[in-house]
Design a protein around this motif. Structure first.
Motif, short mmCIF file in Angstrom:
data_model
loop_
_atom_site.label_atom_id
_atom_site.label_comp_id
_atom_site.label_asym_id
_atom_site.label_seq_id
_atom_site.Cartn_x
_atom_site.Cartn_y
_atom_site.Cartn_z
N GLY A 12 4.35 -27.30 37.54
CA GLY A 12 3.97 -26.04 36.92
C GLY A 12 5.09 -25.03 37.06
N VAL A 13 4.85 -23.86 36.53
CA VAL A 13 5.86 -22.81 36.55
C VAL A 13 5.96 -22.17 37.93
CG1 VAL A 13 5.63 -22.33 34.08
CG2 VAL A 13 4.24 -21.05 35.72
N SER A 14 6.95 -21.36 38.11
CA SER A 14 7.15 -20.62 39.35
C SER A 14 5.94 -19.75 39.65
CB SER A 14 8.40 -19.74 39.20
OG SER A 14 8.64 -19.02 40.36
N ALA A 15 5.58 -19.66 40.90
CA ALA A 15 4.51 -18.79 41.42
C ALA A 15 3.10 -19.33 41.17
CB ALA A 15 4.62 -17.36 40.88
N HIS A 104 -0.76 -30.88 37.15
CA HIS A 104 -0.24 -29.66 36.53
C HIS A 104 -1.11 -28.48 36.96
CE1 HIS A 104 0.49 -27.21 32.59
NE2 HIS A 104 0.86 -26.57 33.67
N LEU A 105 -0.54 -27.60 37.78
CA LEU A 105 -1.26 -26.40 38.19
C LEU A 105 -1.10 -25.35 37.10
CD1 LEU A 105 -0.27 -26.18 41.96
CD2 LEU A 105 -2.27 -27.29 40.93
N HIS A 106 -2.21 -24.75 36.72
CA HIS A 106 -2.22 -23.81 35.59
C HIS A 106 -2.88 -22.50 35.99
CE1 HIS A 106 -4.16 -21.95 32.07
NE2 HIS A 106 -3.03 -22.27 31.49
N ALA A 107 -2.32 -21.41 35.45
CA ALA A 107 -2.92 -20.08 35.63
C ALA A 107 -2.58 -19.24 34.41
CB ALA A 107 -2.40 -19.40 36.89
N ASP A 108 -3.37 -18.22 34.18
CA ASP A 108 -3.08 -17.29 33.09
C ASP A 108 -1.75 -16.58 33.37
OD1 ASP A 108 -5.46 -17.85 31.74
OD2 ASP A 108 -6.55 -16.27 32.79
#
Length: 173
Positions: A12-15, A104-108
Motif C-alpha cells: 500500500g501507499v505511505s502512511a 493490500h492495506l487501503h484507506a481513504d
C-alpha cells in the motif's frame, strides 16, 4: 525452495500502516518480519527525503532485493512490508517468489493525508503521498491477495488480514 509457511507482502501507499500491521501479522503467523524500506539503497532514501519521487529506474534494483528476500526465506516464511504499488512491481517480486500473496492495506485519501502529516522520523515526506496514490494499481483478479481497509483498531485489521489469508489458503486454519 519449498515453503511450509507463507510469503506475504503487506502493500500500500505511505502512511497506510504497512510496517505496523505487517509486523503484527508476522507475529500472529510465527513468521519473521522485514520492512522493505530498510532495503532501499541510500541514494533512494536521500531522494525521497528530498521530496523527489522514485522512478522505475530507482525501484527495479530495490524490488530485486525485496524479491530475493522473499525467495530466500526459510521454512517459517516471511512477511514483508513493501509498497508494491504497481502490477509490474508485484510481478517482479513474484518472478523470484511465485507463491507470494499480497495484503493490500487501503484507506481513504483524507485518512492517509492526515496520517502522513502526523508522522515523524520517517524519510518519506507527506508531499510524496499524492504521487504514490497516482501510481497505485489495485490488485487484479488474477493476483493472489486481498484488500483490507484500515478503518478499525489495529487488532481488528490484523484479524481481518489473517482471516483473509486463511480463506485464501495461504495460512493454516
Amino acid at each position: 525452495m519449498t515453503h511450509t509457511a507463507p510469503l506475504i507482502v503487506v502493500m500500500g501507499v505511505s502512511a497506510v500502516g504497512k510496517s505496523t500491521i505487517g509486523a503484527q501479522i508476522a507475529e500472529r503467523l510465527g513468521a519473521p518480519f522485514r520492512d522493505a524500506d530498510d532495503l532501499h539503497p541510500a541514494v533512494n532514501v536521500e531522494k525521497m527525503r528530498a521530496g523527489v519521487a522514485l522512478d522505475d529506474d530507482d525501484r527495479w534494483p530495490w524490488l530485486d532485493i525485496v524479491g530475493l528476500e522473499l525467495a530466500s526465506a526459510d521454512a517459517s516464511g516471511l512477511v514483508i512490508a513493501c509498497s508494491a504499488l504497481r502490477r509490474g512491481y508485484r510481478d517482479r517480486l513474484r518472478a523470484q517468489a511465485p507463491t507470494t500473496c499480497f495484503v493490500h492495506l487501503h484507506a481513504d485519501d483524507a485518512v492517509l493525508t492526515a496520517r502522513a502529516a502526523g508522522r515523524t522520523g520517517h524519510f518519506m515526506p507527506p508531499s510524496l503521498l499524492a504521487s504514490q496514490l497516482a501510481t497505485l494499481e489495485a490488485l487484479a483478479d488474477d493476483e493472489r491477495g486481498l484488500v483490507v481497509d484500515v478503518d478499525a483498531p489495529i487488532d481488528d485489521i490484523v484479524e481481518r488480514a489473517v482471516a483473509g489469508l486463511r480463506d485464501l489458503g495461504v495460512t493454516r486454519p
